[in-house]
Structure formats: structure tokens, C-alpha cells
Design a protein around this motif. Structure first.
Motif, short mmCIF file in Angstrom:
data_model
loop_
_atom_site.label_atom_id
_atom_site.label_comp_id
_atom_site.label_asym_id
_atom_site.label_seq_id
_atom_site.Cartn_x
_atom_site.Cartn_y
_atom_site.Cartn_z
N ILE A 165 -72.08 87.52 129.50
CA ILE A 165 -71.05 88.97 129.64
C ILE A 165 -69.94 88.55 129.94
N ASP A 166 -69.53 87.69 131.00
CA ASP A 166 -68.07 87.38 131.03
C ASP A 166 -67.67 86.95 129.82
N LEU A 167 -68.18 85.90 129.17
CA LEU A 167 -67.68 85.49 127.71
C LEU A 167 -67.58 86.60 126.79
N PHE A 168 -68.21 87.35 126.68
CA PHE A 168 -68.08 88.68 125.88
C PHE A 168 -66.82 89.46 126.25
N ASN A 169 -66.75 89.91 127.52
CA ASN A 169 -65.57 90.56 127.99
C ASN A 169 -64.21 89.75 127.59
N GLN A 170 -64.40 88.35 127.88
CA GLN A 170 -62.97 87.65 127.66
C GLN A 170 -62.58 87.61 126.24
N MET A 171 -63.52 87.57 125.35
CA MET A 171 -63.61 87.59 123.74
C MET A 171 -63.00 88.90 123.64
N HIS A 172 -63.47 89.96 124.19
CA HIS A 172 -63.12 91.39 123.63
C HIS A 172 -61.58 91.48 124.27
N GLU A 173 -61.25 91.08 125.50
CA GLU A 173 -59.96 91.19 126.03
C GLU A 173 -58.80 90.48 125.17
N ARG A 174 -59.31 89.43 124.33
CA ARG A 174 -58.32 88.69 123.57
C ARG A 174 -57.51 89.59 122.50
N ILE A 175 -58.35 90.62 122.02
CA ILE A 175 -57.84 91.56 121.17
C ILE A 175 -57.28 92.89 121.95
N TYR A 176 -57.94 93.16 123.10
CA TYR A 176 -57.77 94.53 123.69
C TYR A 176 -56.40 94.58 124.27
N LEU A 177 -55.97 93.45 124.97
CA LEU A 177 -54.82 93.59 125.89
C LEU A 177 -53.36 93.96 124.93
N PRO A 178 -53.45 93.32 123.73
CA PRO A 178 -52.19 93.73 123.05
C PRO A 178 -52.26 94.96 122.82
N ILE A 179 -53.34 95.59 122.09
CA ILE A 179 -53.67 96.90 121.84
C ILE A 179 -53.21 97.85 123.06
N GLN A 180 -53.84 97.55 124.18
CA GLN A 180 -53.33 98.02 125.53
C GLN A 180 -52.03 98.34 125.70
N ALA A 181 -51.25 97.08 125.63
CA ALA A 181 -49.85 97.14 126.06
C ALA A 181 -49.15 98.30 125.19
N LEU A 182 -49.32 98.23 123.81
CA LEU A 182 -48.73 99.10 122.74
C LEU A 182 -49.27 100.88 123.09
N ALA A 183 -50.53 100.78 123.61
CA ALA A 183 -50.98 102.31 123.92
C ALA A 183 -50.13 102.97 125.02
N GLU A 184 -49.87 101.87 126.07
CA GLU A 184 -49.11 102.35 127.28
C GLU A 184 -47.73 102.91 126.99
#
Length: 210
Positions: free
Chosen positions: A56-75
């Protein structure tokens, strides 16, 4: 030497994440084991546990690799001092749609998340995290729409809760349909007009008024 070792560790971590994308996409999340990922990455299970607590931690880190740049733009669009919140929101949505086509990491992760991730009881921690991400995204979108109203970019009577729900269903639907049948429409080419069509609905549809 220490710098090289750190670089090698980062490369191994990226290698594991890349392998996880392919294996999760092929087998589905619940049917994938860490052994499967280790074999695909050409590393030992111990190497995976060095970088990740569990699957689950591996899945979450995999997701965050694409999610964090999107999150920054959303903010940016949700920031009250942003002078063009609707423009920033448009930029975010167009980027998400186009990068689904252009960025192989994002494409694979969204394919896994939308089509190959079984939200079952054994994966409660994953479900909880994804639910939190979704709620945070909904809250940011609603703040962005409220900012746009304040700036005179959208009607004062806009029902932002309804508009937010419709937006997330619309964008997810476009991505899911393209992932299933990419030959049916050109998501990268049509991304801007599809997003603009949604904003036109917000401006002109009485169904979106309070």
C-alpha cells in the motif's frame, strides 16, 4: 562515495516505482505481490522493503509521484490572492487531460487507479487515502470557483457545490473513456475545447444556479 550511494538508492527507488506501474496495470492492485514487483524491477524483496513499508505504501508513493505536481498547480487556483483563478483552473484541467496522453507515468497510474484498483476491505488504508485525496481536490476546486466568482469571472448565483461535483465527474469521465477506447477521440487535441465547454455551462446554464 556517499553521494553515489544516495544516487544509486534514488535510482533503485525509481526503478521499483516504474516496475510497480507496469505490474499493477497488468495484474490489478489486489492481485499483485511484492515478489511480482521485485521480479519485474530486477531487485530483491528486501530492496523494496528498504524503500517502502508494504504494498500500500508503494502504491501511495507511486501515486504521489504524479499527484504532487498536479496538487501544486491546483493550489494556485484555490489561492485567494490569485488574480486569475479561472485561468489557473483551466490550465490545471487542460494539463491533466493532455498529460494523461503525453506522460506515460500519469497514464499508467490513472489507468490503475480508475480501472484496475479494487477498493475492497483488505485495502482499507488505500481507500482511506484516496478518499482523502478526492475530498481535498473537491475542496480546492470549490475554493477556485468561489475565487472566480469574487473576481467576476463566473456568475454570482453559481452553485459551487453542484459545479464542483459536475467538474470532477466530467474530467474523470473523459479520462476513463479515453483510457478504455483511446481511438474514439483525440483527448490531447480536444482538451482545451472540452474544458472551455464546461466553463461555458457554468456561465450560461440555469441548472448550475442556486
Amino acid at each position: 562515495m556517499a553521494r553515489k550511494t544516495k544516487q544509486e538508492a534514488l535510482e533503485t527507488r525509481g526503478q521499483i516505482l516504474d516496475a510497480a506501474e507496469h505490474v499493477f496495470r497488468e495484474k490489478g492492485v489486489s492481485h499483485t505481490t511484492l515478489t511480482d514487483i521485485a521480479e519485474a524491477a530486477g531487485v530483491t524483496r528486501g530492496a523494496i522493503y528498504w524503500h517502502f513499508k508494504n504494498k500500500i505504501d508503494l502504491f501511495n508513493q507511486m501515486h504521489e509521484r504524479i499527484y504532487l505536481p498536479i496538487q501544486a498547480l491546483a493550489e494556485e487556483s484555490a489561492n485567494r490572492v490569485e488574480p486569475d483563478p479561472l485561468g489557473r483552473l483551466r490550465e490545471l484541467l487542460v494539463t491533466v487531460l493532455k498529460d494523461t496522453v503525453r506522460n506515460p507515468h500519469q497514464q499508467r497510474v490513472l489507468d490503475i487507479l480508475f480501472l484496475r484498483c479494487e477498493f475492497i476491505s483488505q485495502m482499507g488504508a488505500l481507500v482511506e487515502r484516496q478518499t482523502r485525496y478526492h475530498q481535498e481536490a473537491m475542496d480546492r476546486t470549490r475554493r477556485a470557483l468561489e475565487n472566480a466568482i469574487t473576481r467576476g469571472q463566473l456568475p454570482e448565483a453559481l452553485d459551487t457545490r453542484k459545479a464542483t461535483t459536475a467538474l470532477h465527474a466530467y474530467i474523470r469521465g473523459l479520462i476513463t473513456n479515453w483510457l478504455l477506447l483511446p481511438e474514439n477521440f483525440n483527448l490531447e487535441r480536444d482538451a482545451e475545447s472540452l474544458v472551455d465547454a464546461y466553463f461555458d455551462m457554468l456561465r450560461h446554464s440555469a441548472a448550475f444556479r442556486q
